[in-house]
Design a protein around this motif. Structure first.
Motif, PDB file in Angstrom:
ATOM      1  N   PRO A  88       0.838  -1.202   0.000  1.00  0.00           N
ATOM      2  CA  PRO A  88       0.000   0.000   0.000  1.00  0.00           C
ATOM      3  C   PRO A  88       0.871   1.249   0.000  1.00  0.00           C
ATOM      4  O   PRO A  88       1.927   1.282   0.639  1.00  0.00           O
ATOM      5  CB  PRO A  88      -0.804  -0.126   1.297  1.00  0.00           C
ATOM      6  CG  PRO A  88      -0.037  -1.061   2.157  1.00  0.00           C
ATOM      7  CD  PRO A  88       0.757  -1.953   1.245  1.00  0.00           C
ATOM      8  N   GLY A  89       0.443   2.253  -0.754  1.00  0.00           N
ATOM      9  CA  GLY A  89       1.174   3.511  -0.770  1.00  0.00           C
ATOM     10  C   GLY A  89       0.806   4.366  -1.955  1.00  0.00           C
ATOM     11  O   GLY A  89       0.074   3.940  -2.846  1.00  0.00           O
ATOM     12  N   ASP A  90       1.315   5.581  -1.951  1.00  0.00           N
ATOM     13  CA  ASP A  90       1.153   6.524  -3.058  1.00  0.00           C
ATOM     14  C   ASP A  90       2.304   7.512  -2.980  1.00  0.00           C
ATOM     15  O   ASP A  90       3.273   7.292  -2.251  1.00  0.00           O
ATOM     16  CB  ASP A  90      -0.213   7.200  -3.021  1.00  0.00           C
ATOM     17  CG  ASP A  90      -0.417   8.110  -1.817  1.00  0.00           C
ATOM     18  OD1 ASP A  90       0.474   8.205  -0.954  1.00  0.00           O
ATOM     19  OD2 ASP A  90      -1.483   8.741  -1.735  1.00  0.00           O
ATOM     20  N   LEU A  91       2.214   8.607  -3.714  1.00  0.00           N
ATOM     21  CA  LEU A  91       3.311   9.577  -3.712  1.00  0.00           C
ATOM     22  C   LEU A  91       3.542  10.194  -2.338  1.00  0.00           C
ATOM     23  O   LEU A  91       4.638  10.642  -2.040  1.00  0.00           O
ATOM     24  CB  LEU A  91       3.043  10.674  -4.743  1.00  0.00           C
ATOM     25  CG  LEU A  91       3.228  10.248  -6.194  1.00  0.00           C
ATOM     26  CD1 LEU A  91       2.785  11.357  -7.137  1.00  0.00           C
ATOM     27  CD2 LEU A  91       4.664   9.844  -6.467  1.00  0.00           C
ATOM     28  N   ALA A  92       2.513  10.201  -1.501  1.00  0.00           N
ATOM     29  CA  ALA A  92       2.657  10.759  -0.159  1.00  0.00           C
ATOM     30  C   ALA A  92       3.206   9.735   0.831  1.00  0.00           C
ATOM     31  O   ALA A  92       3.607  10.106   1.935  1.00  0.00           O
ATOM     32  CB  ALA A  92       1.309  11.282   0.330  1.00  0.00           C
ATOM     33  N   ALA A  93       3.230   8.466   0.456  1.00  0.00           N
ATOM     34  CA  ALA A  93       3.694   7.407   1.356  1.00  0.00           C
ATOM     35  C   ALA A  93       4.506   6.393   0.560  1.00  0.00           C
ATOM     36  O   ALA A  93       4.067   5.278   0.317  1.00  0.00           O
ATOM     37  CB  ALA A  93       2.499   6.736   2.032  1.00  0.00           C
ATOM     38  N   LEU A  94       5.703   6.807   0.142  1.00  0.00           N
ATOM     39  CA  LEU A  94       6.564   5.927  -0.645  1.00  0.00           C
ATOM     40  C   LEU A  94       7.297   4.942   0.254  1.00  0.00           C
ATOM     41  O   LEU A  94       7.672   5.281   1.374  1.00  0.00           O
ATOM     42  CB  LEU A  94       7.583   6.758  -1.430  1.00  0.00           C
ATOM     43  CG  LEU A  94       7.028   7.666  -2.514  1.00  0.00           C
ATOM     44  CD1 LEU A  94       8.135   8.539  -3.087  1.00  0.00           C
ATOM     45  CD2 LEU A  94       6.362   6.861  -3.607  1.00  0.00           C
ATOM     46  N   PRO A  95       7.524   3.732  -0.233  1.00  0.00           N
ATOM     47  CA  PRO A  95       8.314   2.775   0.545  1.00  0.00           C
ATOM     48  C   PRO A  95       9.783   3.191   0.537  1.00  0.00           C
ATOM     49  O   PRO A  95      10.215   4.000  -0.290  1.00  0.00           O
ATOM     50  CB  PRO A  95       8.111   1.458  -0.215  1.00  0.00           C
ATOM     51  CG  PRO A  95       7.772   1.867  -1.601  1.00  0.00           C
ATOM     52  CD  PRO A  95       7.058   3.190  -1.489  1.00  0.00           C
ATOM     53  N   GLY A  96      10.543   2.616   1.452  1.00  0.00           N
ATOM     54  CA  GLY A  96      11.959   2.943   1.525  1.00  0.00           C
ATOM     55  C   GLY A  96      12.708   2.558   0.262  1.00  0.00           C
ATOM     56  O   GLY A  96      12.455   1.516  -0.322  1.00  0.00           O
ATOM     57  N   GLY A  97      13.616   3.395  -0.139  1.00  0.00           N
ATOM     58  CA  GLY A  97      14.444   3.159  -1.318  1.00  0.00           C
ATOM     59  C   GLY A  97      15.806   2.698  -0.877  1.00  0.00           C
ATOM     60  O   GLY A  97      15.938   2.145   0.207  1.00  0.00           O
ATOM     61  N   PRO A  98      16.787   2.911  -1.670  1.00  0.00           N
ATOM     62  CA  PRO A  98      16.722   3.682  -2.906  1.00  0.00           C
ATOM     63  C   PRO A  98      16.172   2.845  -4.058  1.00  0.00           C
ATOM     64  O   PRO A  98      16.206   1.609  -4.016  1.00  0.00           O
ATOM     65  CB  PRO A  98      18.182   4.047  -3.171  1.00  0.00           C
ATOM     66  CG  PRO A  98      18.953   2.906  -2.593  1.00  0.00           C
ATOM     67  CD  PRO A  98      18.156   2.460  -1.383  1.00  0.00           C
ATOM     68  N   PHE A  99      15.688   3.536  -5.081  1.00  0.00           N
ATOM     69  CA  PHE A  99      15.227   2.896  -6.304  1.00  0.00           C
ATOM     70  C   PHE A  99      16.050   3.428  -7.466  1.00  0.00           C
ATOM     71  O   PHE A  99      16.403   4.597  -7.508  1.00  0.00           O
ATOM     72  CB  PHE A  99      13.731   3.173  -6.538  1.00  0.00           C
ATOM     73  CG  PHE A  99      12.857   2.532  -5.501  1.00  0.00           C
ATOM     74  CD1 PHE A  99      12.538   1.192  -5.587  1.00  0.00           C
ATOM     75  CD2 PHE A  99      12.384   3.259  -4.424  1.00  0.00           C
ATOM     76  CE1 PHE A  99      11.755   0.578  -4.624  1.00  0.00           C
ATOM     77  CE2 PHE A  99      11.596   2.666  -3.458  1.00  0.00           C
ATOM     78  CZ  PHE A  99      11.282   1.319  -3.554  1.00  0.00           C
ATOM     79  N   ASP A 100      16.336   2.549  -8.395  1.00  0.00           N
ATOM     80  CA  ASP A 100      17.089   2.934  -9.586  1.00  0.00           C
ATOM     81  C   ASP A 100      16.200   3.563 -10.643  1.00  0.00           C
ATOM     82  O   ASP A 100      16.679   4.313 -11.498  1.00  0.00           O
ATOM     83  CB  ASP A 100      17.787   1.702 -10.178  1.00  0.00           C
ATOM     84  CG  ASP A 100      18.722   1.059  -9.180  1.00  0.00           C
ATOM     85  OD1 ASP A 100      19.706   1.707  -8.786  1.00  0.00           O
ATOM     86  OD2 ASP A 100      18.458  -0.090  -8.771  1.00  0.00           O
ATOM     87  N   LEU A 101      14.909   3.247 -10.585  1.00  0.00           N
ATOM     88  CA  LEU A 101      13.956   3.746 -11.567  1.00  0.00           C
ATOM     89  C   LEU A 101      12.588   3.832 -10.912  1.00  0.00           C
ATOM     90  O   LEU A 101      12.188   2.920 -10.180  1.00  0.00           O
ATOM     91  CB  LEU A 101      13.897   2.794 -12.776  1.00  0.00           C
ATOM     92  CG  LEU A 101      12.940   3.130 -13.906  1.00  0.00           C
ATOM     93  CD1 LEU A 101      13.366   4.415 -14.613  1.00  0.00           C
ATOM     94  CD2 LEU A 101      12.868   1.972 -14.903  1.00  0.00           C
ATOM     95  N   VAL A 102      11.892   4.928 -11.155  1.00  0.00           N
ATOM     96  CA  VAL A 102      10.516   5.095 -10.694  1.00  0.00           C
ATOM     97  C   VAL A 102       9.650   5.286 -11.926  1.00  0.00           C
ATOM     98  O   VAL A 102       9.946   6.129 -12.777  1.00  0.00           O
ATOM     99  CB  VAL A 102      10.366   6.304  -9.748  1.00  0.00           C
ATOM    100  CG1 VAL A 102       8.910   6.498  -9.336  1.00  0.00           C
ATOM    101  CG2 VAL A 102      11.252   6.130  -8.518  1.00  0.00           C
ATOM    102  N   VAL A 103       8.598   4.472 -12.034  1.00  0.00           N
ATOM    103  CA  VAL A 103       7.663   4.574 -13.148  1.00  0.00           C
ATOM    104  C   VAL A 103       6.260   4.792 -12.596  1.00  0.00           C
ATOM    105  O   VAL A 103       5.966   4.395 -11.464  1.00  0.00           O
ATOM    106  CB  VAL A 103       7.689   3.313 -14.055  1.00  0.00           C
ATOM    107  CG1 VAL A 103       9.037   3.149 -14.729  1.00  0.00           C
ATOM    108  CG2 VAL A 103       7.338   2.063 -13.263  1.00  0.00           C
ATOM    109  N   ALA A 104       5.429   5.415 -13.395  1.00  0.00           N
ATOM    110  CA  ALA A 104       4.042   5.639 -12.986  1.00  0.00           C
ATOM    111  C   ALA A 104       3.215   5.971 -14.219  1.00  0.00           C
ATOM    112  O   ALA A 104       3.700   6.597 -15.152  1.00  0.00           O
ATOM    113  CB  ALA A 104       3.951   6.787 -11.982  1.00  0.00           C
TER     114      ALA A 104
END
Length: 124
Positions: free
Chosen positions: A78-94
């Motif tokens: 569960p989440g959205d832009l206001a509640a992102l999971p911990g990263g880091p991420f190499d790529l974010v898509v939406a």
């Protein structure tokens, strides 16, 4: 069932060549999981975190990941832009909602009548 829209297919085509090798990818607003699953399917070395506000959408995404053989690499949270999971991420898509509320009635019936309005309606 996965029924990717042309914009989802284009997003996959653009995202795939951006990274080589192992990567952590975040799919924001995953819906049915089509984007996350396609990326995981095409890049077995990628780990994909798929988030959505809707518990029902997350359940569908998790089921679709399982039926497409990528459940071990697509994690639905569960989440959205206001509640992102911990990263880091190499790529974010939406592929976020982008249809103004006033335009919903004019959509094609197969979209207007069967797609969740939460997934379609842009809210300012």
């Amino acid at each position: 069932m996965l029924i990717p829209r042309p914009d989802t297919e284009l997003l996959v085509e653009v995202a795939l060549p951006l990274l080589i090798g192992a990567a952590r990818v975040l799919d924001v607003g995953t819906g049915s999981g089509a984007l996350a699953i396609a990326l995981a399917h095409e890049r077995p070395e990628w780990m994909v975190t798929a988030i959505d506000l809707s518990p029902a959408a997350l359940a569908v995404a998790a089921e679709n990941a399982l039926s497409n053989g990528v459940a071990e690499r697509v994690h639905c949270l569960p989440g959205d832009l206001a509640a992102l999971p911990g990263g880091p991420f190499d790529l974010v898509v939406a592929n976020p909602p982008y249809i103004p509320s006033g335009d919903l009635a004019a959509l094609m019936p197969e979209v207007r009548d069967f797609e969740p309005h939460l997934a379609l309606r842009w809210r300012s």
